[in-house]
Design a protein around this motif. Structure first.
Motif, PDB file in Angstrom:
ATOM      1  N   PRO A  61      37.648  22.483  44.846  1.00 59.07           N
ATOM      2  CA  PRO A  61      37.869  21.053  45.133  1.00 59.07           C
ATOM      3  C   PRO A  61      39.221  20.522  44.683  1.00 59.07           C
ATOM      4  CG  PRO A  61      35.631  21.406  44.359  1.00 59.07           C
ATOM      5  CD  PRO A  61      36.349  22.706  44.191  1.00 59.07           C
ATOM      6  N   GLY A  62      39.839  21.156  43.695  1.00 58.05           N
ATOM      7  CA  GLY A  62      41.183  20.762  43.267  1.00 58.05           C
ATOM      8  C   GLY A  62      42.281  21.490  44.006  1.00 58.05           C
ATOM      9  N   LEU A  63      41.894  22.201  45.082  1.00 54.21           N
ATOM     10  CA  LEU A  63      42.824  22.983  45.896  1.00 54.21           C
ATOM     11  C   LEU A  63      43.535  24.065  45.088  1.00 54.21           C
ATOM     12  CD1 LEU A  63      44.409  20.361  48.340  1.00 54.21           C
ATOM     13  CD2 LEU A  63      42.275  21.650  48.514  1.00 54.21           C
ATOM     14  N   GLN A  64      42.818  24.642  44.137  1.00 53.04           N
ATOM     15  CA  GLN A  64      43.305  25.797  43.404  1.00 53.04           C
ATOM     16  C   GLN A  64      42.656  27.051  43.990  1.00 53.04           C
ATOM     17  OE1 GLN A  64      45.834  25.423  41.073  1.00 53.04           O
ATOM     18  NE2 GLN A  64      45.696  23.350  41.935  1.00 53.04           N
ATOM     19  N   PRO A  65      43.330  28.201  43.907  1.00 50.77           N
ATOM     20  CA  PRO A  65      42.875  29.388  44.643  1.00 50.77           C
ATOM     21  C   PRO A  65      41.615  30.029  44.075  1.00 50.77           C
ATOM     22  CG  PRO A  65      44.819  29.891  43.332  1.00 50.77           C
ATOM     23  CD  PRO A  65      44.634  28.411  43.242  1.00 50.77           C
ATOM     24  N   LEU A  66      40.795  30.515  44.997  1.00 52.81           N
ATOM     25  CA  LEU A  66      39.619  31.328  44.690  1.00 52.81           C
ATOM     26  C   LEU A  66      39.736  32.623  45.486  1.00 52.81           C
ATOM     27  CD1 LEU A  66      36.834  28.607  45.115  1.00 52.81           C
ATOM     28  CD2 LEU A  66      37.751  29.458  42.940  1.00 52.81           C
ATOM     29  N   LEU A  67      39.353  33.737  44.864  1.00 53.20           N
ATOM     30  CA  LEU A  67      39.443  35.033  45.538  1.00 53.20           C
ATOM     31  C   LEU A  67      38.234  35.875  45.194  1.00 53.20           C
ATOM     32  CD1 LEU A  67      41.099  37.167  47.179  1.00 53.20           C
ATOM     33  CD2 LEU A  67      42.048  37.919  44.981  1.00 53.20           C
ATOM     34  N   SER A  68      37.672  36.487  46.209  1.00 49.01           N
ATOM     35  CA  SER A  68      36.624  37.485  46.029  1.00 49.01           C
ATOM     36  C   SER A  68      36.983  38.663  46.913  1.00 49.01           C
ATOM     37  CB  SER A  68      35.254  36.915  46.411  1.00 49.01           C
ATOM     38  OG  SER A  68      34.259  37.919  46.315  1.00 49.01           O
ATOM     39  N   ALA A  69      37.303  39.796  46.298  1.00 46.43           N
ATOM     40  CA  ALA A  69      37.809  40.931  47.062  1.00 46.43           C
ATOM     41  C   ALA A  69      37.284  42.236  46.498  1.00 46.43           C
ATOM     42  CB  ALA A  69      39.339  40.936  47.046  1.00 46.43           C
ATOM     43  N   SER A  70      37.358  43.256  47.336  1.00 48.14           N
ATOM     44  CA  SER A  70      37.043  44.621  46.939  1.00 48.14           C
ATOM     45  C   SER A  70      38.330  45.424  46.967  1.00 48.14           C
ATOM     46  CB  SER A  70      36.014  45.217  47.904  1.00 48.14           C
ATOM     47  OG  SER A  70      35.788  46.584  47.611  1.00 48.14           O
ATOM     48  N   ALA A  71      38.654  46.074  45.848  1.00 53.34           N
ATOM     49  CA  ALA A  71      39.943  46.762  45.716  1.00 53.34           C
ATOM     50  C   ALA A  71      39.740  48.253  45.493  1.00 53.34           C
ATOM     51  CB  ALA A  71      40.739  46.172  44.568  1.00 53.34           C
ATOM     52  N   ARG A  72      40.695  49.024  46.032  1.00 54.01           N
ATOM     53  CA  ARG A  72      40.771  50.454  45.793  1.00 54.01           C
ATOM     54  C   ARG A  72      42.111  50.738  45.135  1.00 54.01           C
ATOM     55  NH1 ARG A  72      38.689  47.717  49.794  1.00 54.01           N
ATOM     56  NH2 ARG A  72      40.240  48.484  51.276  1.00 54.01           N
ATOM     57  N   VAL A  73      42.049  51.326  43.933  1.00 55.58           N
ATOM     58  CA  VAL A  73      43.256  51.518  43.130  1.00 55.58           C
ATOM     59  C   VAL A  73      43.483  53.002  42.890  1.00 55.58           C
ATOM     60  CG1 VAL A  73      44.439  50.942  40.975  1.00 55.58           C
ATOM     61  CG2 VAL A  73      42.839  49.307  41.994  1.00 55.58           C
ATOM     62  N   ARG A  74      44.725  53.440  43.138  1.00 54.39           N
ATOM     63  CA  ARG A  74      45.130  54.812  42.882  1.00 54.39           C
ATOM     64  C   ARG A  74      46.253  54.843  41.842  1.00 54.39           C
ATOM     65  NH1 ARG A  74      47.954  55.736  46.636  1.00 54.39           N
ATOM     66  NH2 ARG A  74      47.647  54.036  48.107  1.00 54.39           N
ATOM     67  N   GLY A  75      46.359  55.954  41.132  1.00 57.31           N
ATOM     68  CA  GLY A  75      47.457  56.125  40.190  1.00 57.31           C
ATOM     69  C   GLY A  75      47.155  55.647  38.792  1.00 57.31           C
ATOM     70  N   GLY A  76      45.883  55.460  38.460  1.00 55.75           N
ATOM     71  CA  GLY A  76      45.539  54.983  37.122  1.00 55.75           C
ATOM     72  C   GLY A  76      45.983  55.937  36.021  1.00 55.75           C
ATOM     73  N   GLY A  77      45.839  57.241  36.261  1.00 56.40           N
ATOM     74  CA  GLY A  77      46.257  58.216  35.254  1.00 56.40           C
ATOM     75  C   GLY A  77      47.752  58.164  35.000  1.00 56.40           C
ATOM     76  N   ASP A  78      48.566  58.016  36.067  1.00 56.02           N
ATOM     77  CA  ASP A  78      50.017  57.914  35.894  1.00 56.02           C
ATOM     78  C   ASP A  78      50.393  56.634  35.152  1.00 56.02           C
ATOM     79  OD1 ASP A  78      50.370  60.291  37.252  1.00 56.02           O
ATOM     80  OD2 ASP A  78      50.594  59.303  39.201  1.00 56.02           O
ATOM     81  N   LEU A  79      49.640  55.571  35.384  1.00 58.71           N
ATOM     82  CA  LEU A  79      49.913  54.325  34.665  1.00 58.71           C
ATOM     83  C   LEU A  79      49.648  54.499  33.177  1.00 58.71           C
ATOM     84  CD1 LEU A  79      50.588  51.312  34.654  1.00 58.71           C
ATOM     85  CD2 LEU A  79      48.175  50.844  35.115  1.00 58.71           C
ATOM     86  N   VAL A  80      48.569  55.185  32.831  1.00 54.25           N
ATOM     87  CA  VAL A  80      48.271  55.439  31.417  1.00 54.25           C
ATOM     88  C   VAL A  80      49.400  56.237  30.776  1.00 54.25           C
ATOM     89  CG1 VAL A  80      46.721  56.653  29.840  1.00 54.25           C
ATOM     90  CG2 VAL A  80      45.778  55.268  31.701  1.00 54.25           C
ATOM     91  N   THR A  81      49.921  57.240  31.484  1.00 59.99           N
ATOM     92  CA  THR A  81      51.028  58.041  30.952  1.00 59.99           C
ATOM     93  C   THR A  81      52.250  57.160  30.674  1.00 59.99           C
ATOM     94  OG1 THR A  81      50.276  59.999  32.160  1.00 59.99           O
ATOM     95  CG2 THR A  81      52.577  59.965  31.459  1.00 59.99           C
ATOM     96  N   ARG A  82      52.555  56.241  31.564  1.00 60.70           N
ATOM     97  CA  ARG A  82      53.697  55.341  31.343  1.00 60.70           C
ATOM     98  C   ARG A  82      53.447  54.392  30.177  1.00 60.70           C
ATOM     99  NH1 ARG A  82      56.870  53.564  36.808  1.00 60.70           N
ATOM    100  NH2 ARG A  82      56.785  55.550  37.920  1.00 60.70           N
ATOM    101  N   LEU A  83      52.190  53.958  30.013  1.00 60.63           N
ATOM    102  CA  LEU A  83      51.870  53.065  28.902  1.00 60.63           C
ATOM    103  C   LEU A  83      52.034  53.780  27.565  1.00 60.63           C
ATOM    104  CD1 LEU A  83      48.748  51.234  30.375  1.00 60.63           C
ATOM    105  CD2 LEU A  83      51.007  50.248  29.973  1.00 60.63           C
ATOM    106  N   VAL A  84      51.699  55.063  27.530  1.00 57.57           N
ATOM    107  CA  VAL A  84      51.910  55.851  26.304  1.00 57.57           C
ATOM    108  C   VAL A  84      53.395  55.983  26.021  1.00 57.57           C
ATOM    109  CG1 VAL A  84      51.646  58.126  25.252  1.00 57.57           C
ATOM    110  CG2 VAL A  84      49.737  57.102  26.528  1.00 57.57           C
ATOM    111  N   ALA A  85      54.185  56.296  27.057  1.00 58.16           N
ATOM    112  CA  ALA A  85      55.633  56.450  26.876  1.00 58.16           C
ATOM    113  C   ALA A  85      56.278  55.154  26.413  1.00 58.16           C
ATOM    114  CB  ALA A  85      56.273  56.921  28.180  1.00 58.16           C
ATOM    115  N   ALA A  86      55.719  54.008  26.832  1.00 53.14           N
ATOM    116  CA  ALA A  86      56.278  52.720  26.427  1.00 53.14           C
ATOM    117  C   ALA A  86      55.758  52.272  25.073  1.00 53.14           C
ATOM    118  CB  ALA A  86      55.947  51.661  27.478  1.00 53.14           C
ATOM    119  N   GLY A  87      54.841  53.059  24.471  1.00 51.80           N
ATOM    120  CA  GLY A  87      54.306  52.693  23.169  1.00 51.80           C
ATOM    121  C   GLY A  87      53.276  51.585  23.207  1.00 51.80           C
ATOM    122  N   VAL A  88      52.720  51.339  24.401  1.00 50.49           N
ATOM    123  CA  VAL A  88      51.727  50.265  24.526  1.00 50.49           C
ATOM    124  C   VAL A  88      50.370  50.723  24.029  1.00 50.49           C
ATOM    125  CG1 VAL A  88      50.567  48.739  26.177  1.00 50.49           C
ATOM    126  CG2 VAL A  88      52.989  49.253  26.453  1.00 50.49           C
TER     127      VAL A  88
END
Length: 360
Positions: free
Chosen positions: A273-300
Motif C-alpha cells: 500500500p505504500g508503493l514499496q516493492p514486494l517479491l516472491s520468487a524461486s531462485a537457482r544459484v550456482r557457484g556457492g562453493g567458489d564463493l566460499v573459497t573467495r570469502l576465505v581468501a578475503a578473511g571473511v
C-alpha cells in the motif's frame, strides 16, 4: 521498287515511329513518377519537420525548456532524415538531458517505423546529481500504430560508459531493450499491458572493496510482463490504483552471471500500500562453493567454517539440466528485507516517496 519492298519499308517506318512513341511515353511516365516521388518526399520531410516543431511546442507548453538546433534534412528518395547537432531538454522538476548528436530517419516504405540514432555524449542532471553517458552506438526503433500511439520500442547500444565526478566509470559492452504494448481488450490484471525484454553484457563496475565478486558482470537477462492496465491520471495515483486492483509484474526469467555466482529466477513482483516493492520468487544459484573459497581468501570466514559451508552446499545442491550443482531456494522481499530461504540477506532503502502516497 517492288510492292514487297514498299511494304517492308512501310513496316520498318511504322516500327520506328512506335519505338519513338514508346520511348516518349516511358520518359513521360518516369518524369511523372519522379515528380510524384519528389512531391511525396518533400511532403514527408515537411511532416517530420512539423512533428519536431510540435514536440518542442508541446513540451514548452508543459513548462519544459527545449533547445534544438536547426534540423538538416536529407535521405531523398528512399527515406527522410533529420539531423540535429544539439538537443537540450529540461523538465519542470529540473531533470536535464542534452546530446551532441541526434538523427531521426523515416523510411518512406514504412513510415510507422522510424529510427532514432544518438551516438556520442549525453549529459544528464537532476536532483543534485550529474553525469555523462557516452556511446559508440545508441539506436531506438519505435513502432507506431495508425493512430500515432507507441506499439513497441527496441533500443540497442554498444560501448557505453557512465562517468560522474569522484567515481570510477561504469562500463557496458552491450545493451538491448525491447518493450511491447499488446493493448489487450481485457484491462484486468489477468492480461499483460506491457512486456519487457532486457539484455546487458559486460557490465564493468567500480572497485567494490570487500565484495567477493568480479568487477565485471558478464550478463544480465530479464523477461517480464506487466499485468493489468494502469488507469489514466497522475503517475502516483495511477500506480496506486494499478497496484490496488491487483496489478503485478510477472518475472518469467531473470538471470545474472556475476562470477563466482550464477543466478536464475522467476516469480512475481508487486507493490504494498505504500508503493514499496514486494517479491516472491524461486531462485537457482550456482557457484556457492567458489564463493566460499573467495570469502576465505578475503578473511571473511574461517577455513573450518568454510568446510562446513561447502559440505552443506554439496548436500543441498541438485544438478541443473547441464549437470552443474545448483542450489534451489525461495527469494522474498518484504518490508525492505531481502530473504533467501530463511536467511535475511540485506535491507534495501525505501523507494523515493511519492506525493499522496503513505510511506511505510
Amino acid at each position: 521498287m517492288s510492292p514487297a519492298g514498299v511494304e517492308v519499308e512501310g513496316r520498318s517506318s511504322l516500327a520506328g515511329v512506335m519505338s519513338i512513341r514508346i520511348r516518349i511515353i516511358l520518359v513521360v511516365l518516369l518524369a511523372l513518377s519522379g515528380a510524384g516521388i519528389a512531391a511525396y518526399w518533400f511532403h514527408a520531410a515537411g511532416l517530420l519537420r512539423k512533428g519536431i516543431d510540435d514536440f518542442a511546442a508541446a513540451r514548452r507548453a508543459e513548462g519544459w525548456t527545449v533547445e534544438l538546433s536547426e534540423p538538416a534534412m536529407s535521405g531523398f528518395p528512399t527515406r527522410v532524415n533529420a539531423r540535429l547537432d544539439s538537443v537540450t531538454l529540461r523538465s519542470p522538476l529540473g531533470l536535464a538531458w542534452s546530446a551532441e548528436q541526434l538523427s531521426v530517419s523515416v523510411p518512406l516504405t514504412s513510415p510507422l517505423e522510424p529510427v532514432v540514432e544518438a551516438p556520442g555524449f549525453h549529459r544528464l542532471a537532476g536532483f543534485g546529481w550529474s553525469g555523462v553517458v557516452s556511446a559508440k552506438t545508441l539506436t531506438a526503433r519505435p513502432r507506431l500504430t495508425l493512430e500515432g500511439q507507441l506499439a513497441a520500442l527496441a533500443v540497442t547500444g554498444s560501448a557505453l560508459a557512465l562517468e560522474q565526478a569522484g567515481y570510477d566509470p561504469l562500463i557496458l559492452d552491450r545493451v538491448e531493450l525491447g518493450l511491447d504494448w499488446p493493448r489487450p481488450a481485457d484491462h484486468s490484471h489477468h492480461a499483460a499491458f506491457l512486456t519487457l525484454r532486457l539484455e546487458l553484457d559486460g557490465l564493468g563496475l567500480p572497485d567494490l572493496t570487500g565484495l567477493p565478486f568480479d568487477r565485471r558482470v558478464a550478463a544480465i537477462r530479464l523477461n517480464a510482463r506487466m499485468m493489468g492496465t494502469p488507469p489514466d491520471g497522475g503517475f502516483a495515483t495511477a500506480l496506486a490504483a494499478w497496484s490496488g486492483e491487483g496489478g503485478t509484474v510477472e518475472i518469467d526469467r531473470a538471470l545474472v552471471e556475476w562470477a563466482p555466482l550464477g543466478l536464475e529466477a522467476d516469480g512475481t513482483f508487486a507493490l504494498d500500500p505504500g508503493l514499496q516493492p514486494l517479491l516472491s520468487a524461486s531462485a537457482r544459484v550456482r557457484g556457492g562453493g567458489d564463493l566460499v573459497t573467495r570469502l576465505v581468501a578475503a578473511g571473511v570466514i574461517e577455513p573450518g567454517a568454510a568446510e562446513a559451508a561447502r559440505f552443506m552446499l554439496a548436500l543441498m545442491a541438485r544438478p541443473d539440466p547441464q549437470g552443474r550443482p545448483t542450489l534451489n531456494m525461495p527469494l522474498t522481499l518484504q518490508d525492505g528485507v531481502l530473504t533467501a530461504g530463511q536467511f535475511p540477506l540485506l535491507r534495501l532503502p525505501p523507494l523515493l516517496p511519492l506525493p499522496g502516497v503513505p510511506t511505510p
